[in-house]
Design a protein around this motif. Structure first.
Motif, short mmCIF file in Angstrom:
data_model
loop_
_atom_site.label_atom_id
_atom_site.label_comp_id
_atom_site.label_asym_id
_atom_site.label_seq_id
_atom_site.Cartn_x
_atom_site.Cartn_y
_atom_site.Cartn_z
N VAL A 29 -11.20 -3.48 -4.25
CA VAL A 29 -9.85 -3.08 -3.88
C VAL A 29 -8.86 -3.88 -4.73
N LYS A 30 -7.87 -3.17 -5.29
CA LYS A 30 -6.88 -3.80 -6.17
C LYS A 30 -5.65 -4.26 -5.39
N LYS A 31 -4.95 -5.20 -5.95
CA LYS A 31 -3.72 -5.69 -5.33
C LYS A 31 -2.66 -4.60 -5.32
N GLY A 32 -2.04 -4.40 -4.16
CA GLY A 32 -0.94 -3.46 -4.03
C GLY A 32 -1.31 -2.00 -4.07
N GLU A 33 -2.60 -1.67 -3.91
CA GLU A 33 -3.01 -0.26 -3.91
C GLU A 33 -3.32 0.20 -2.49
N CYS A 34 -3.22 1.51 -2.28
CA CYS A 34 -3.70 2.14 -1.05
C CYS A 34 -5.05 2.75 -1.39
N HIS A 35 -6.10 2.15 -0.87
CA HIS A 35 -7.47 2.54 -1.19
C HIS A 35 -8.07 3.25 0.01
N ALA A 36 -8.25 4.56 -0.13
CA ALA A 36 -8.80 5.35 0.97
C ALA A 36 -10.32 5.23 1.03
N LEU A 167 -4.21 -8.01 2.96
CA LEU A 167 -4.93 -6.74 3.02
C LEU A 167 -4.78 -6.17 4.42
N LEU A 168 -4.28 -4.93 4.49
CA LEU A 168 -4.08 -4.25 5.77
C LEU A 168 -5.06 -3.08 5.85
N SER A 191 6.31 1.19 1.07
CA SER A 191 7.14 -0.02 1.02
C SER A 191 6.29 -1.28 1.12
N ILE A 192 5.21 -1.22 1.91
CA ILE A 192 4.30 -2.36 2.04
C ILE A 192 3.57 -2.60 0.71
N LYS A 193 3.18 -1.52 0.05
CA LYS A 193 2.50 -1.64 -1.25
C LYS A 193 3.39 -2.36 -2.27
N LYS A 194 4.69 -2.07 -2.23
CA LYS A 194 5.62 -2.68 -3.19
C LYS A 194 5.70 -4.19 -3.01
N SER A 198 -2.24 -4.97 -0.17
CA SER A 198 -3.21 -3.89 -0.38
C SER A 198 -3.52 -3.22 0.96
N ILE A 199 -3.89 -1.95 0.90
CA ILE A 199 -4.19 -1.20 2.11
C ILE A 199 -5.51 -0.47 1.95
#
Length: 512
Positions: A29-36, A167-168, A191-194, A198-199
């Motif tokens: 998982v990368k920093k600031g990404e939304c990873h499904a 990480l959320l 907004s959280i990603k910015k 990471s999500i």
């Protein structure tokens, strides 16, 4: 510039006894990404989430988070290192205020337990809500139990942010939300990603995944299948990865498959329930799937519940096999050969504290009992038959039903009614909350039942599902029947015209 990898799992494996539910998972998982993370029910999504959140320890393997390697963590340690989970079932105290829930576990009182720093709590909670753009919609003093589901979810996000996560992890975050609420949630996620957070976004709703995620990881049968960049991947490819085969869920039915000689299995004339539905009439033939479409609150589910005896009808008649019957309770409906798969399968479809076997045989106890005592031999034979017929997956029929995936739970509910030899099935949102593979199986089962002469009322919020399964479609609006379409003439546009303004699109065009 290459994005920083903040989470890396190495051969994460989880076993329960001899049952391996997660096998050698390697994801990044990368920093600031939304990873499904997607997959069929039972693919291992929740187990992976539980390992990262310290809810369960891995059997083997480890994960690296911001450069530090962990073989296992407990829930508190997981939060302390920067991992927070928002579960599908919220962990909020409904009688407490928003600010109390956000800082639950951090509230400091005097020797009598009295909290003195409420003004500070109010300010800090207000800051987080403002950070989420929700300070005008949610007040720190609001009682959580009085808030809508979408607002409670925002409180859960605020509660997680109060822990300063890196990480959320969000588990099925849009399942109970309207389209506008989903749009607002996605605004918050972006907004959280910015902020560099990471999500990990766990969901079975692929349309949402396609809109909000940056990358998609697919799990199948507890194993890693692959990771794709969302903007260069077609959802049909993700579905194929999920199920290991190509799935065509929604081939629109071109014409009715009901035999011309079919008789009416159920007829409803001018059905009314005070304040709920009025003057609803329709006929359902043997071997037919009659779809009920309409917006939320249109009265679709209420019609089914009235037929099943949940609601006392104030007007109208119900006929079974062309003979009028009195149905004043679900028990009387069952005795007349009617079964109901409710929308809320957990609350109304099965008993969560019981096993798979106990739930499957629950409606047939009188048929497998002698002198009031159930025959274990007959019960096992009944359960074994429907386990095989419906392809229900569980390591034991004695396992708690809550240990099953959503799709398999739905099959257990369906088996209850098949065991009672129901000839009329009222099926309310049969594939809600289940993965595409299980959806496909449920669709095949329903089609197979019609070939055996079972008559089915299908209530669904998914127009593609209605159009692919129904022979005819009833459209409901504001508690009344606004129209009826044969499948050969039904289109999404005509259905939506009837559902929203109560007029057929063709009539509307002619008048215009």
């Amino acid at each position: 510039m290459k994005s920083e990898i903040i989470l890396k799992t190495s051969s994460l494996t989880k076993k329960y006894g001899n049952n391996t539910v997660l096998r050698g998972i390697d994801i990044e998982v990368k920093k600031g990404e939304c990873h499904a993370v997607v997959g069929e029910n039972g693919a291992g999504k929740t187990t992976l989430m539980n390992l990262l959140g310290g809810i369960a320890p891995p059997t083997s393997g480890n994960f690296e988070f911001y450069g530090t390697k962990y073989t296992k963590v407990d829930p508190r340690e997981s939060i302390d290192i920067g991992i927070s989970i928002i579960h599908q079932d919220f962990a909020l105290v409904p009688t407490l205020s928003v600010k109390e829930n956000i800082f639950l576990g951090k509230l400091k009182g005097n020797f009598l337990g009295i909290i003195k720093n409420y003004s500070e709590l109010d300010r800090e909670a207000g800051k987080i809500l403002q950070r989420l753009g929700e300070s005008e919609n949610i007040r720190p003093s609001d009682i959580v139990g009085h808030l809508s589901t979408s607002k409670q979810q925002i409180v859960e996000i605020a509660k997680a942010l109060a822990e300063n996560p890196k990480l959320l992890i969000m588990d099925e975050p849009t399942t109970s939300l309207t389209k506008s609420e989903v749009k607002n949630l996605f605004r918050i996620i972006n907004s959280i990603k910015k902020e560099g957070i990471s999500i990990i976004y766990v969901s079975h709703i692929l349309e949402d995944v396609a809109e909000i995620s940056d990358r998609i990881t697919v799990l199948r049968d507890g194993e890693y299948v692959g990771t794709k960049d969302t903007n260069t991947t077609d959802i049909s490819d993700i579905i194929t990865m999920m199920v290991g085969r190509k799935v065509d869920l929604y081939d629109v039915k071109k014409k009715s498959e009901v035999k011309k000689t079919a008789k009416n299995a159920l007829e409803v004339r001018d059905l009314g329930v005070e304040g709920v539905i009025k003057n609803v009439s329709f006929a359902l033939k043997e071997g037919e799937i009659l779809g009920f479409a309409g917006l939320v609150g249109s009265g679709r589910s209420e019609v089914a519940k009235a037929v099943f005896g949940f609601y006392p009808k104030t007007t109208g008649k119900i006929l079974i096999n062309e003979k009028e019957v009195k149905i004043r309770s679900p028990r009387e409906a069952m005795d007349k050969g009617i079964g109901l798969l409710p929308e809320d399968r957990r609350g109304q479809g099965f008993i969560p504290s019981m096993s798979v076997m106990q739930n499957m045989s629950l409606s047939s106890l009188k048929d497998i009992s002698k002198a009031g005592i159930p025959s274990i031999k007959k019960e096992k034979a009944l359960v074994d038959m429907y386990m095989k017929y419906l392809n229900i997956k569980t390591h034991s029929v004695h396992a708690p039903i809550m240990s099953l995936s959503g799709g398999n739970q739905q099959k257990v509910v369906l088996s209850k009614w098949l065991a009672t030899k129901s000839r009329v099935l009222l099926v309310d949102e049969p594939t809600q909350g289940i993965d595409v593979g299980s959806k496909s199986e449920i669709h095949k089962i329903l089609k197979g039942l019609t070939r055996e002469g079972v008559a089915i009322i299908l209530i669904s919020s998914e127009l593609p599902e209605i159009l692919s399964l129904s022979d005819r479609i009833i459209v409901m609006r504001q508690g009344t029947k606004s129209g009826e379409l044969d499948i050969s003439e039904a289109t999404p546009e005509r259905i939506m015209y009837l559902a929203t303004i109560g007029v057929d699109e063709k009539v509307h065009e002619a008048v215009s």
